[in-house]
Scaffold this motif. Sequence first.
Motif, PDB file in Angstrom:
ATOM      1  N   SER A 165      24.804  41.672 -17.347  1.00 35.46           N
ATOM      2  CA  SER A 165      26.191  42.084 -17.040  1.00 35.46           C
ATOM      3  C   SER A 165      26.427  41.943 -15.544  1.00 35.46           C
ATOM      4  O   SER A 165      27.557  41.809 -15.092  1.00 35.46           O
ATOM      5  CB  SER A 165      26.432  43.553 -17.382  1.00 35.46           C
ATOM      6  OG  SER A 165      25.856  43.890 -18.586  1.00 35.46           O
ATOM      7  N   ASP A 166      25.336  42.020 -14.787  1.00 38.36           N
ATOM      8  CA  ASP A 166      25.464  41.932 -13.332  1.00 38.36           C
ATOM      9  C   ASP A 166      26.147  40.636 -12.899  1.00 38.36           C
ATOM     10  O   ASP A 166      26.872  40.615 -11.909  1.00 38.36           O
ATOM     11  CB  ASP A 166      24.083  42.054 -12.679  1.00 38.36           C
ATOM     12  CG  ASP A 166      23.521  43.475 -12.799  1.00 38.36           C
ATOM     13  OD1 ASP A 166      24.303  44.401 -13.081  1.00 38.36           O
ATOM     14  OD2 ASP A 166      22.308  43.649 -12.611  1.00 38.36           O
ATOM     15  N   CYS A 194      32.632  53.429 -16.186  1.00 37.11           N
ATOM     16  CA  CYS A 194      31.367  53.260 -16.907  1.00 37.11           C
ATOM     17  C   CYS A 194      31.287  54.351 -17.974  1.00 37.11           C
ATOM     18  O   CYS A 194      31.318  55.536 -17.649  1.00 37.11           O
ATOM     19  CB  CYS A 194      30.221  53.384 -15.910  1.00 37.11           C
ATOM     20  SG  CYS A 194      28.627  52.999 -16.598  1.00 37.11           S
ATOM     21  N   ASN A 212      26.365  55.831 -16.288  1.00 36.53           N
ATOM     22  CA  ASN A 212      25.059  55.880 -15.631  1.00 36.53           C
ATOM     23  C   ASN A 212      25.304  56.415 -14.218  1.00 36.53           C
ATOM     24  O   ASN A 212      26.128  55.823 -13.516  1.00 36.53           O
ATOM     25  CB  ASN A 212      24.473  54.462 -15.593  1.00 36.53           C
ATOM     26  CG  ASN A 212      23.160  54.397 -14.871  1.00 36.53           C
ATOM     27  OD1 ASN A 212      22.584  55.401 -14.497  1.00 36.53           O
ATOM     28  ND2 ASN A 212      22.677  53.176 -14.656  1.00 36.53           N
ATOM     29  N   GLY A 269      24.094  39.448 -20.651  1.00 40.52           N
ATOM     30  CA  GLY A 269      25.137  40.467 -20.765  1.00 40.52           C
ATOM     31  C   GLY A 269      26.406  39.834 -21.313  1.00 40.52           C
ATOM     32  O   GLY A 269      26.584  38.604 -21.240  1.00 40.52           O
TER      33      GLY A 269
END
Length: 350
Positions: free
Chosen positions: A81-82, A151, A155, A220
């Motif tokens: 996902s980064d 998010c 997290n 991701g």
Amino acid sequence: MSFDLNSLLRPHIVNLQPYTSARDEYTGKEGVFLDANENPYGSITDQDFNRYPDPYQSELKEKIAAIKDVKPSQIFLGNGSDEAIDLLFRAFCNPGVDNVILLPPTYGMYEVSASINDVAVKKVPLTTDFQLQTDLIFEAINDKTKIIFVCSPNNPSGNKVKRSDVLLLLKHFKGLVVVDEAYIDFNDEPSFTNHLKDFPNLLVMQTFSKAWGLASLRIGMAFASEQLIKILNRIKPPYNISGLTQDTVLAAIDKQEKVESMIQKILDERDFLEKHLLEIDAVQKIHPSQANFLLVKVPAANQVYEQLIENKIIVRNRAKVQLCENCLRISVGTRDENKAFIKALKAILD
Ligand SMILES: Cc1ncc(COP(=O)(O)O)c(C=O)c1O
């Protein structure tokens, strides 16, 4: 609210001429392939990797579309996902001009990606129970605000944020709202992908790194309107998902039952950890979690963290993070790992 993707994009991206790879120019599967400067003799390894992979991962997207109930054209696949996070900055945020809104405490890569791309960050902290302060978020928005990162489950806190708050942002903010659902599989609420048809400014991220156990493959997903996904595809490196990863994930999707059973085990182990943490008087708080980790408040967390390391138990020290003072983040392990952690923590705190 009117949403105009092109006016939100950086001007040079609207007119960008993307790279066309050999596999873009000729998409047939049969023939003598002398167009991509590959090695015709195969690979140095037992398995052949000499041919470039499908740059748009079409077969894999068909399969993902079926399990996620979206169209293949609404899916972007990234090197984790980064990669999607970074591409969003590059597509939408003019360095030194635009800003994004982050809601700390939250996943650290949003801020790192912003810094790498020289994009200003406006921080609107979550409440003490880790919910959105929507009034303050709306106050922080200005005409240079391009993206709000939400998010959920969050997290490092582990909780999900109120759906109605995210819907409010989607309704009234004319930039992009990114909902990062990396931990969605450990939570009983439906994905925000259900709202893609209503909100052209929504992008939902998920990952194969957590519930699917494929973190090392780096894959991701981002789900959004076809128009937005096209933009990400135009600016991504051509072959961003390796052939090995595409083949492995294709095969993994057929094993969804195994994923379900691993998720159940992780949820059971999360309960086990919570139950045993509750038995330790010195533990000050166990934040409710809908993810595969627990945020736990202990006295003198920095010291406890070091002492756990002396016992070869490595957790994530979040003690310095806003609203997480004296907190450690503990990923749910196997039964043996969790027992070892509890035993060491008891010995340290008792
Ligand atoms: C909220 C959140 N989003 C994204 C990621 C990164 O996911 P990936 O492995 O797909 O890059 C993480 C990893 O810890 C995360 O916590």
